[in-house]
Design a protein around this motif. Structure first.
Motif, PDB file in Angstrom:
ATOM      1  N   TYR A   1      49.839  30.043  19.147  1.00 39.21           N
ATOM      2  CA  TYR A   1      49.056  29.170  20.189  1.00 39.21           C
ATOM      3  C   TYR A   1      48.811  30.067  21.533  1.00 39.21           C
ATOM      4  CZ  TYR A   1      49.427  24.669  17.964  1.00 39.21           C
ATOM      5  OH  TYR A   1      49.144  23.711  17.158  1.00 39.21           O
ATOM      6  N   PHE A   2      49.527  30.896  21.874  1.00 35.62           N
ATOM      7  CA  PHE A   2      49.135  31.730  22.870  1.00 35.62           C
ATOM      8  C   PHE A   2      48.161  32.841  22.645  1.00 35.62           C
ATOM      9  CE2 PHE A   2      53.956  31.253  24.310  1.00 35.62           C
ATOM     10  CZ  PHE A   2      53.438  30.119  25.084  1.00 35.62           C
ATOM     11  N   GLU A   3      48.298  33.293  21.154  1.00 33.29           N
ATOM     12  CA  GLU A   3      47.290  34.266  20.721  1.00 33.29           C
ATOM     13  C   GLU A   3      45.964  33.465  20.670  1.00 33.29           C
ATOM     14  OE1 GLU A   3      49.400  35.766  17.404  1.00 33.29           O
ATOM     15  OE2 GLU A   3      49.964  37.331  18.313  1.00 33.29           O
ATOM     16  N   GLN A   4      45.922  32.213  19.813  1.00 36.67           N
ATOM     17  CA  GLN A   4      44.691  31.596  19.987  1.00 36.67           C
ATOM     18  C   GLN A   4      43.954  31.547  21.467  1.00 36.67           C
ATOM     19  OE1 GLN A   4      44.613  28.110  17.288  1.00 36.67           O
ATOM     20  NE2 GLN A   4      46.723  28.859  16.895  1.00 36.67           N
ATOM     21  N   ALA A   5      44.781  30.981  22.261  1.00 36.37           N
ATOM     22  CA  ALA A   5      44.435  30.767  23.938  1.00 36.37           C
ATOM     23  C   ALA A   5      43.860  32.318  24.166  1.00 36.37           C
ATOM     24  CB  ALA A   5      45.484  30.471  24.630  1.00 36.37           C
ATOM     25  N   LEU A   6      44.407  33.192  24.130  1.00 37.35           N
ATOM     26  CA  LEU A   6      44.099  34.718  24.476  1.00 37.35           C
ATOM     27  C   LEU A   6      42.672  34.904  23.901  1.00 37.35           C
ATOM     28  CD1 LEU A   6      47.406  36.603  24.976  1.00 37.35           C
ATOM     29  CD2 LEU A   6      45.436  36.054  26.635  1.00 37.35           C
ATOM     30  N   LEU A   7      42.222  34.442  22.709  1.00 36.80           N
ATOM     31  CA  LEU A   7      40.930  34.667  22.204  1.00 36.80           C
ATOM     32  C   LEU A   7      39.959  34.111  23.032  1.00 36.80           C
ATOM     33  CD1 LEU A   7      41.752  34.418  18.211  1.00 36.80           C
ATOM     34  CD2 LEU A   7      41.434  36.725  19.589  1.00 36.80           C
ATOM     35  N   LEU A   8      40.284  33.053  23.731  1.00 34.15           N
ATOM     36  CA  LEU A   8      39.194  32.238  24.508  1.00 34.15           C
ATOM     37  C   LEU A   8      39.510  32.563  26.194  1.00 34.15           C
ATOM     38  CD1 LEU A   8      39.850  28.585  23.048  1.00 34.15           C
ATOM     39  CD2 LEU A   8      37.835  30.314  22.558  1.00 34.15           C
TER      40      LEU A   8
END
Length: 75
Positions: A26-33
Motif C-alpha cells: 500500500y505504501f508503494e502504491q501511494a508513493l506512485l501517486l
C-alpha cells in the motif's frame, strides 16, 4: 487504485496489525501517486525495516529526510 491518502491510511492500518508485506504494498502504491510525501517514505522504510530489508529501509529514511530535513518523525 485509490488516492494516495486512503492508500496510506490502509497501509498504516495493516502495519499496526503487523502485516508488513501488505502494508509495504500500500505504501508503494501511494508513493506512485505522491512521491514527495516524506511520511510515506518514512512508513515504507519502517515496513522494510520490519521485514529485515535494512538497506532498502535506510534508502527510504534518507529519501524522507531529503524531502523534509526537519521531520522529527523520521526513523
Amino acid at each position: 487504485m485509490g488516492d494516495a491518502e486512503s492508500l496510506f491510511e490502509k497501509g498504516k492500518s495493516l502495519f499496526a496489525e503487523g502485516l508488513f508485506e501488505d502494508a509495504l504494498s500500500y505504501f508503494e502504491q501511494a508513493l506512485l501517486l505522491d512521491s514527495k510525501n516524506a511520511d510515506l517514505w518514512n512508513k515504507k522504510g519502517a515496513a522494510l525495516r520490519s521485514l529485515g530489508r535494512y538497506d532498502e529501509a535506510l534508502e527510504c529514511f534518507n529519501k524522507s529526510l531529503e524531502i523534509d530535513p526537519s521531520d522529527r518523525n523520521a526513523s
